[in-house]
Design a protein around this motif. Structure first.
Motif, PDB file in Angstrom:
ATOM      1  N   ASP A  21       1.309  -1.223  -0.050  1.00 16.08           N
ATOM      2  CA  ASP A  21       0.278   0.116   0.156  1.00 16.08           C
ATOM      3  C   ASP A  21       0.798   1.278  -0.025  1.00 16.08           C
ATOM      4  N   GLN A  22       1.833   1.281   1.080  1.00 12.14           N
ATOM      5  CA  GLN A  22       2.471   2.078   1.164  1.00 12.14           C
ATOM      6  C   GLN A  22       3.911   2.580  -0.813  1.00 12.14           C
ATOM      7  N   ALA A  24       3.279   1.732  -3.843  1.00 15.44           N
ATOM      8  CA  ALA A  24       2.631   2.057  -4.433  1.00 15.44           C
ATOM      9  C   ALA A  24       2.025   3.323  -4.729  1.00 15.44           C
ATOM     10  N   LYS A  25       2.466   3.935  -3.591  1.00 17.46           N
ATOM     11  CA  LYS A  25       1.640   5.195  -3.623  1.00 17.46           C
ATOM     12  C   LYS A  25       3.110   5.709  -4.135  1.00 17.46           C
ATOM     13  N   ALA A  26       4.327   5.834  -2.937  1.00 21.16           N
ATOM     14  CA  ALA A  26       5.449   6.882  -3.272  1.00 21.16           C
ATOM     15  C   ALA A  26       7.123   6.036  -3.607  1.00 21.16           C
ATOM     16  N   GLU A  27       6.520   4.427  -4.420  1.00 27.35           N
ATOM     17  CA  GLU A  27       7.534   3.518  -5.421  1.00 27.35           C
ATOM     18  C   GLU A  27       8.980   3.464  -4.525  1.00 27.35           C
TER      19      GLU A  27
END
Length: 374
Positions: A21-22, A24-27
């Motif tokens: 989840d994290q 996917a947001k920030a790469e």
């Protein structure tokens, strides 16, 4: 068999989803501190969950290879990351796009290695490193790269040491890589890749060491099983092979060809078992229900266990045609007490015969124990 392709339990899936989840947001992979707190709030110990993932390759890399990794000796100083084994358990197109992209890149670096074969007398190493974006784009001309987030691909590639030796460019938008620990990585699916990683990195284990001192033991147990079927069920179940084929069951082997011939003969005998019905097509798929139908008091678990052992011979036989080490093939090796890859053909054949002997003997004993009154 506990392996990289096995389904995750609830705590393992929560950890993978938390990291994804994290990411996917920030790469960028999240800090261990963050993952540890999320897991603790859910009632789990993050370190214990991380250690519970199947791990292979610890003798080649201090962290080994598993679905989710971390710096075990200084966890609060680093991130928790996912490998392709972890992304395999993530739902959604974005995660699968990363997997497909890295599989394409591995195909490219595998092909690049073929340059070594072009000149066996060259002492200068050819240029085997490829640019990630250039190589993937070249191998997938005409494909839509809209879902590919190159920063995310780079971050995973840096952890994918079984298939790649990779280093990112300073801006992390691409990087360069060459073949990793696997000699080749020409795979179409993540499942194929992870099965090959398991086969290559699983440490050799001794076989179960079933005693097998008499080459005639297997044919005796097959004959006793057949006679028992005739006396109790009313009909024989074993169709004898031609003498040149059946003799292979009592001959020792000392080569790969000899081992494959023995496996083929045993698989043929199993395929010819006279089990009523046609669905499924192979006799071993029908034999359990047939025996339980004839003798309802039989121990179904014992029968299924014996049949499963015999069915692994069929899997081995099929593997001579489909050579890539899938999860099913690795299970067959483990069930029959074999080390992958086979080095000692005589020991392997003895182990296969010993397990088959035990399975036929167990079926005979279960039929006798459950015979109908009178």
């Amino acid at each position: 068999m506990s392996g990289l392709l096995d389904p995750l339990d609830e705590a393992q899936q929560l950890l993978v989803d938390t990291v994804w989840d994290q990411f996917a947001k920030a790469e960028t992979f999240p800090a261990y501190r963050y993952v540890e707190y999320v897991m603790r709030r859910a009632g789990h110990n993050a370190e214990a969950v991380l250690k519970s993932f199947p791990n292979v390759g610890i003798t080649y890399n201090s962290n080994g290879y598993q679905a989710a990794g971390w710096f075990a000796h200084r966890p609060f100083e680093g991130p928790v990351w996912l490998t392709l084994a972890g992304l395999h358990h993530v739902r959604g197109d974005e995660a699968q796009a990363i997997c497909r992209t890295l599989l394409l890149f591995m195909k490219a670096v595998t092909a690049a290695q073929e340059q070594i074969l072009q000149n066996p007398f060259a002492f200068d190493l050819p240029a085997l490193e490829l640019d990630l974006r250039e190589a993937v784009t070249a191998r997938s001309a005409g494909m839509d790269h809209g879902l590919v987030r190159w920063g995310a691909v780079v971050a995973v590639a840096e952890r994918e040491w079984p298939g790649l030796r990779f280093h990112a460019q300073p801006d992390a938008s691409t990087g360069r890589g060459r073949a990793g620990h696997l000699p080749t990585a020409d795979f179409d699916t993540t499942e194929q890749y992870l099965a090959a990683v398991t086969a290559a990195l699983r440490p050799p284990a001794p076989s179960e060491g079933l005693p097998f001192s008499d080459p005639r033991a297997l044919v005796r147990s097959v004959n006793f099983f057949d006679v028992t079927c005739e006396l109790i069920l009313g009909s024989r179940m074993v169709e004898l092979l031609p003498i040149d084929r059946s003799s292979l069951l009592v001959l020792d082997v000392d080569s790969e060809d000899g081992l494959l011939a023995g496996i083929a003969a045993l698989a043929e005998l199993l395929a010819r078992l006279a089990v009523p019905g046609k669905n499924p097509a192979h006799a071993l798929g029908r034999i359990t229900d047939h025996l339980i139908g004839e003798l309802p008091s039989m121990d179904r678990t014992a029968v299924e266990r014996a049949v499963h052992t015999l069915d692994q011979v069929r899997v081995l036989r099929n593997s001579s045609i489909h050579t890539k080490p899938g999860a099913t093939l690795l299970e067959a090796y483990e069930a029959l007490g074999l080390v992958y890859p086979v080095r000692d053909y005589a020991v392997a054949w003895d182990s296969i015969r010993a397990h088959a002997d035990g399975a036929f003997s167990r079926l005979q004993e279960e039929i006798q124990a459950a015979r109908l009154p009178g």
